[in-house]
Design a protein around this motif. Sequence first.
Motif, PDB file in Angstrom:
ATOM      1  N   LEU A 217       0.852  -1.191   0.000  1.00  0.00           N
ATOM      2  CA  LEU A 217       0.000   0.000   0.000  1.00  0.00           C
ATOM      3  C   LEU A 217       0.885   1.238   0.000  1.00  0.00           C
ATOM      4  O   LEU A 217       1.800   1.359   0.817  1.00  0.00           O
ATOM      5  N   HIS A 218       0.594   2.139  -0.948  1.00  0.00           N
ATOM      6  CA  HIS A 218       1.396   3.353  -1.078  1.00  0.00           C
ATOM      7  C   HIS A 218       0.536   4.418  -1.738  1.00  0.00           C
ATOM      8  O   HIS A 218      -0.057   4.190  -2.791  1.00  0.00           O
ATOM      9  N   GLY A 219       0.426   5.590  -1.093  1.00  0.00           N
ATOM     10  CA  GLY A 219      -0.378   6.647  -1.696  1.00  0.00           C
ATOM     11  C   GLY A 219      -0.432   7.901  -0.851  1.00  0.00           C
ATOM     12  O   GLY A 219       0.314   8.056   0.125  1.00  0.00           O
ATOM     13  N   LEU A 220      -1.318   8.803  -1.240  1.00  0.00           N
ATOM     14  CA  LEU A 220      -1.520  10.070  -0.542  1.00  0.00           C
ATOM     15  C   LEU A 220      -2.961  10.185  -0.073  1.00  0.00           C
ATOM     16  O   LEU A 220      -3.891   9.837  -0.810  1.00  0.00           O
ATOM     17  N   GLN A 221      -3.136  10.665   1.153  1.00  0.00           N
ATOM     18  CA  GLN A 221      -4.447  11.029   1.688  1.00  0.00           C
ATOM     19  C   GLN A 221      -4.426  12.535   1.902  1.00  0.00           C
ATOM     20  O   GLN A 221      -3.578  13.046   2.636  1.00  0.00           O
ATOM     21  N   ILE A 222      -5.366  13.238   1.277  1.00  0.00           N
ATOM     22  CA  ILE A 222      -5.357  14.700   1.271  1.00  0.00           C
ATOM     23  C   ILE A 222      -6.717  15.235   1.709  1.00  0.00           C
ATOM     24  O   ILE A 222      -7.753  14.691   1.317  1.00  0.00           O
ATOM     25  N   TRP A 223      -6.705  16.292   2.522  1.00  0.00           N
ATOM     26  CA  TRP A 223      -7.943  16.997   2.882  1.00  0.00           C
ATOM     27  C   TRP A 223      -7.902  18.395   2.291  1.00  0.00           C
ATOM     28  O   TRP A 223      -6.895  19.109   2.404  1.00  0.00           O
ATOM     29  N   VAL A 224      -9.019  18.773   1.688  1.00  0.00           N
ATOM     30  CA  VAL A 224      -9.180  20.117   1.129  1.00  0.00           C
ATOM     31  C   VAL A 224     -10.352  20.777   1.848  1.00  0.00           C
ATOM     32  O   VAL A 224     -11.473  20.262   1.830  1.00  0.00           O
ATOM     33  N   ALA A 225     -10.102  21.907   2.492  1.00  0.00           N
ATOM     34  CA  ALA A 225     -11.165  22.605   3.218  1.00  0.00           C
ATOM     35  C   ALA A 225     -12.191  23.171   2.243  1.00  0.00           C
ATOM     36  O   ALA A 225     -11.862  23.545   1.110  1.00  0.00           O
ATOM     37  N   LEU A 226     -13.436  23.237   2.691  1.00  0.00           N
ATOM     38  CA  LEU A 226     -14.506  23.812   1.881  1.00  0.00           C
ATOM     39  C   LEU A 226     -14.634  25.312   2.152  1.00  0.00           C
ATOM     40  O   LEU A 226     -14.345  25.777   3.262  1.00  0.00           O
ATOM     41  N   PRO A 227     -15.090  26.079   1.168  1.00  0.00           N
ATOM     42  CA  PRO A 227     -15.404  27.489   1.445  1.00  0.00           C
ATOM     43  C   PRO A 227     -16.437  27.590   2.559  1.00  0.00           C
ATOM     44  O   PRO A 227     -17.274  26.684   2.730  1.00  0.00           O
ATOM     45  N   LYS A 228     -16.403  28.662   3.317  1.00  0.00           N
ATOM     46  CA  LYS A 228     -17.283  28.811   4.474  1.00  0.00           C
ATOM     47  C   LYS A 228     -18.746  28.592   4.119  1.00  0.00           C
ATOM     48  O   LYS A 228     -19.487  27.921   4.854  1.00  0.00           O
ATOM     49  N   GLU A 229     -19.181  29.121   2.965  1.00  0.00           N
ATOM     50  CA  GLU A 229     -20.592  29.014   2.595  1.00  0.00           C
ATOM     51  C   GLU A 229     -21.002  27.606   2.178  1.00  0.00           C
ATOM     52  O   GLU A 229     -22.195  27.313   2.031  1.00  0.00           O
TER      53      GLU A 229
END
Length: 293
Positions: free
Chosen positions: A116-128
């Motif tokens: 197993l090899h990879g990236l886990q990424i979180w992207v924040a949502l705009p406030k609205e």
Amino acid sequence: MSNVKLIIEERAADIGNFMVGRLLPFREKRAVGPFVFIDHMGPTYLSDIENFDVAPHPHIGLSTLTYLFRGRIMHRDSLGTEMVIEPGAVNWMTAGKGIVHSERTPQFLRGFEKMLHGLQIWVALPKELEEMEPNFTHIEEKDIPQWEQDGLSFKLIAGEAFGRKSAVPVYSPLYLIEIKSTTPQKVKIGDDLFGESALYILEGSIKSDDVVFDPKQILIAKDTKLCEFEIGENSSIYIFGGESFPEERFIYWNFVSSSKERIEKAKTDWEKQKFPKVPGETEFVPLPSPAKF
């Protein structure tokens, strides 16, 4: 003068039964554009009796992006989604007001040796959009823009750049670009970037202003328009970033929000198991002990 503002080294972190390399957030840099969290998973070899098992856990206020280099993960969520993520494809899950998911070794790989090899990424949502309805999108590798240019292989995993647009349905201006080389090459892409920008070296090296940078480092740029460097042979790098939000984002465990009060509500809701359930799963990851924002 170097265009490198900050260097972030990969740090070991435990996510249950699996060790990862934590890249973001960092004490001196909590986010790059809307990107608030990046884990480098592996490369890890698992024996026939070892499996990747992350029990159901909640998210709010973000989209997750899973991108694998090797191996496979079975994703199940409270929307009823069941999807095996394979190398080169993208799982894009938007939590919005709240979603629960599990990540496990698929049944067909249990009992066998695997990697197993990879990236886990979180992207924040705009406030609205932080309280939008949750959703899930899977993008096959063949549907992700990829091309050859000046001796390099490019892939636009998410967002917009180079006059191209990824099929990943993002909610704010951003980009996640993969660049691979077989021979040393000059790279100049500053005119195609915007907002904040960073470069992650997965394999190989880059050289900027006569300084060589090695794998497992994120380089934060001072100015995206000055993004010029030499990529080494057999290298794989990821350039990511975009427009920052005007409001600060707070992170507690798996919760991201512009409001501390909203995170407190999410904590209480998870403790009381008020989040939706993942069909067919009864396990869950308990809320961790108190921690400061």
